[in-house]
Motif scaffolding. Structure first.
Motif, PDB file in Angstrom:
ATOM      1  N   MET A   1     -22.076 -22.366  30.594  1.00 20.86           N
ATOM      2  CA  MET A   1     -23.039 -21.114  30.894  1.00 20.86           C
ATOM      3  C   MET A   1     -22.556 -20.429  32.497  1.00 20.86           C
ATOM      4  SD  MET A   1     -26.995 -20.666  31.713  1.00 20.86           S
ATOM      5  CE  MET A   1     -27.251 -21.532  33.240  1.00 20.86           C
ATOM      6  N   ILE A   2     -21.817 -19.284  32.493  1.00 18.99           N
ATOM      7  CA  ILE A   2     -21.511 -18.706  33.867  1.00 18.99           C
ATOM      8  C   ILE A   2     -22.578 -17.701  34.228  1.00 18.99           C
ATOM      9  CG2 ILE A   2     -19.710 -17.172  34.651  1.00 18.99           C
ATOM     10  CD1 ILE A   2     -17.819 -17.983  32.370  1.00 18.99           C
ATOM     11  N   ARG A   3     -22.821 -17.893  35.529  1.00 19.99           N
ATOM     12  CA  ARG A   3     -23.867 -16.915  36.111  1.00 19.99           C
ATOM     13  C   ARG A   3     -23.403 -15.426  36.265  1.00 19.99           C
ATOM     14  NH1 ARG A   3     -27.919 -20.729  35.760  1.00 19.99           N
ATOM     15  NH2 ARG A   3     -27.374 -22.734  36.490  1.00 19.99           N
ATOM     16  N   LYS A   4     -24.577 -14.694  36.177  1.00 16.67           N
ATOM     17  CA  LYS A   4     -24.032 -13.215  36.011  1.00 16.67           C
ATOM     18  C   LYS A   4     -23.244 -12.667  36.920  1.00 16.67           C
ATOM     19  CE  LYS A   4     -27.801 -10.844  33.694  1.00 16.67           C
ATOM     20  NZ  LYS A   4     -28.732  -9.893  33.842  1.00 16.67           N
ATOM     21  N   PRO A   5     -23.282 -12.861  38.163  1.00 16.44           N
ATOM     22  CA  PRO A   5     -22.295 -12.433  39.115  1.00 16.44           C
ATOM     23  C   PRO A   5     -20.627 -12.601  38.787  1.00 16.44           C
ATOM     24  CG  PRO A   5     -24.054 -13.160  40.477  1.00 16.44           C
ATOM     25  CD  PRO A   5     -24.190 -13.734  38.980  1.00 16.44           C
ATOM     26  N   TYR A   6     -20.662 -13.941  37.979  1.00 17.07           N
ATOM     27  CA  TYR A   6     -19.112 -14.316  37.980  1.00 17.07           C
ATOM     28  C   TYR A   6     -18.703 -14.306  36.582  1.00 17.07           C
ATOM     29  CZ  TYR A   6     -19.761 -16.485  42.567  1.00 17.07           C
ATOM     30  OH  TYR A   6     -19.825 -16.643  43.960  1.00 17.07           O
ATOM     31  N   VAL A   7     -19.501 -13.499  35.528  1.00 13.88           N
ATOM     32  CA  VAL A   7     -19.051 -13.399  34.296  1.00 13.88           C
ATOM     33  C   VAL A   7     -17.779 -12.386  34.192  1.00 13.88           C
ATOM     34  CG1 VAL A   7     -19.710 -12.284  31.928  1.00 13.88           C
ATOM     35  CG2 VAL A   7     -21.678 -13.447  33.350  1.00 13.88           C
ATOM     36  N   ASP A   8     -17.054 -12.812  33.255  1.00 13.26           N
ATOM     37  CA  ASP A   8     -15.706 -12.308  33.216  1.00 13.26           C
ATOM     38  C   ASP A   8     -14.581 -12.495  34.480  1.00 13.26           C
ATOM     39  OD1 ASP A   8     -16.301 -11.540  30.954  1.00 13.26           O
ATOM     40  OD2 ASP A   8     -17.087  -9.532  31.267  1.00 13.26           O
ATOM     41  N   ARG A   9     -15.097 -13.129  35.414  1.00 15.85           N
ATOM     42  CA  ARG A   9     -14.294 -13.406  36.738  1.00 15.85           C
ATOM     43  C   ARG A   9     -13.794 -14.966  36.678  1.00 15.85           C
ATOM     44  NH1 ARG A   9     -16.473 -13.080  41.908  1.00 15.85           N
ATOM     45  NH2 ARG A   9     -14.267 -12.936  42.342  1.00 15.85           N
ATOM     46  N   VAL A  10     -14.540 -15.830  35.990  1.00 20.07           N
ATOM     47  CA  VAL A  10     -14.128 -17.133  36.086  1.00 20.07           C
ATOM     48  C   VAL A  10     -13.955 -17.814  34.743  1.00 20.07           C
ATOM     49  CG1 VAL A  10     -14.971 -17.392  38.626  1.00 20.07           C
ATOM     50  CG2 VAL A  10     -16.207 -18.007  36.338  1.00 20.07           C
ATOM     51  N   TYR A  11     -13.572 -18.845  34.678  1.00 23.65           N
ATOM     52  CA  TYR A  11     -13.001 -19.722  33.445  1.00 23.65           C
ATOM     53  C   TYR A  11     -12.581 -21.029  33.627  1.00 23.65           C
ATOM     54  CZ  TYR A  11      -8.061 -18.843  33.378  1.00 23.65           C
ATOM     55  OH  TYR A  11      -6.548 -18.629  33.750  1.00 23.65           O
TER      56      TYR A  11
END
Length: 335
Positions: free
Chosen positions: A71-81
């Motif tokens: 689960m990726i937090r909103k500010p980092y969605v599509d920025r981290v993996y």
């Protein structure tokens, strides 16, 4: 409290936090950067979470559970993996897309494991112009895979020693391997991805680390840093190269093949030079013989007898002979 005072207080707290914080890895900021976090033990991972450490709190970035997923937090969605979590369960390395100056700071990779409990690695991200460049190595060590390698550096300065640190230096990051506080007699082993053994005792003048069963991934630059109680520093850098048998064979074949080609090239050049030299010598001898022959012919023509040159032609001589007047014999008179 006004806004300026509050801001100064925040900056003061953040500065103090940075000065007191102990980090395991320093990473150079890049547009696409990777924060490495590999749990070195074989314990079972129950849950992990990535945080960004701010001045007053920890900001959650992503949380991972082996059963419930990511689960990726909103500010980092599509920025981290996660870089490799599906292939290696204990590899929680986090990758960034389109990182910026806002991503500079401290990060925490926090794992819950069984049976040893919590484990945390702290990573510091610095601007590219603040990332230190490694100095040239003072020595080189070459070894085969599977060996136990010992790296040693001898203290030269005479001041009382306070701290010894070992680091591995890479172009994009610097990993702390071990730190020894001699004044307190305590040793801190960093959250490095492989096992590192070190010595730490008061009064020591030589520092060493041991890496059991080295592999090709252990190749690189290693730095030993001494810090005296007076603030003086002393640094040694050494390069470790782990060779591969197949690589060595290919290198030997390459060198042997290059040597043979070079020898053939030298023989070819020498043969061509000899042939050209012989042809030039023959051409020179031919010219000398021709010049000598022409000289002899000219000399023979210059010394020819002149009596033959003033004689008339044979037909002219014949005409003179024919036209020459004849006289008849006078008859005798008898008395």
């Amino acid at each position: 409290m006004d806004y300026l005072t509050f801001l100064l207080a925040i900056l003061h707290v953040y500065k103090a936090l940075c000065e007191e914080m102990f980090w395991d890895t320093t990473v150079k900021l890049a547009k696409n950067m990777t924060l490495e976090c590999v749990y070195p033990s074989a314990d079972t991972l129950t849950q992990m979470e990535w945080f960004k450490i701010n001045a007053t709190e920890k900001e959650s970035i992503v949380i991972f559970n082996p059963y419930y997923g990511v689960m990726i937090r909103k500010p980092y969605v599509d920025r981290v993996y996660f870089f490799n979590s599906t292939m290696t369960p204990n590899d929680m390395t986090l990758s960034f897309h389109n990182a910026s100056e806002a991503d500079v700071g401290f990060y925490s990779c926090f794992l819950h494991t069984f049976p040893h409990g919590p484990w945390e690695k702290v990573i510091r991200v610095v601007p590219s112009d603040s990332f230190e460049t490694a100095v040239p190595s003072n020595s080189r060590i070459v070894s085969e895979p599977g060996k136990n390698i010992t790296l040693t550096c001898q203290l030269q300065m005479k001041w009382p020693l306070q701290q010894v640190m070992w680091e591995k230096i890479q172009p994009h990051q610097i990993d702390l391997l071990t730190s020894c506080n001699l004044s307190q007699g305590r040793s801190y082993t960093s959250k490095y991805r492989r096992r590192i053994l070190s010595n730490c005792s008061q009064g020591m003048r030589r520092a060493s680390i041991v890496m059991p069963y080295v592999t090709a991934s252990d190749s690189g630059l290693y730095r030993c840093r001494f810090k005296a109680s007076t603030g003086e520093n002393e640094t040694f850098v050494m390069r470790l190269t782990i060779t591969d048998g197949e690589t060595d064979n290919r290198y030997i074949l390459f060198v042997a093949g290059g040597t043979v080609l070079l020898l053939l090239f030298v023989i070819l050049i020498t043969t061509v030079i000899v042939i050209l030299h012989k042809r030039g010598k023959r051409r020179q001898q031919s010219v000398l013989v021709k010049e000598s022959w022409d000289t002899q012919n000219k000399a023979a023509n210059n010394y020819r007898s002149p009596m033959f040159t003033n004689q008339p032609p044979d037909d002219a001589r014949e005409d003179i002979y024919v036209n020459y007047p004849t006289f008849s014999r006078r008859p005798k008179i008898r008395v």
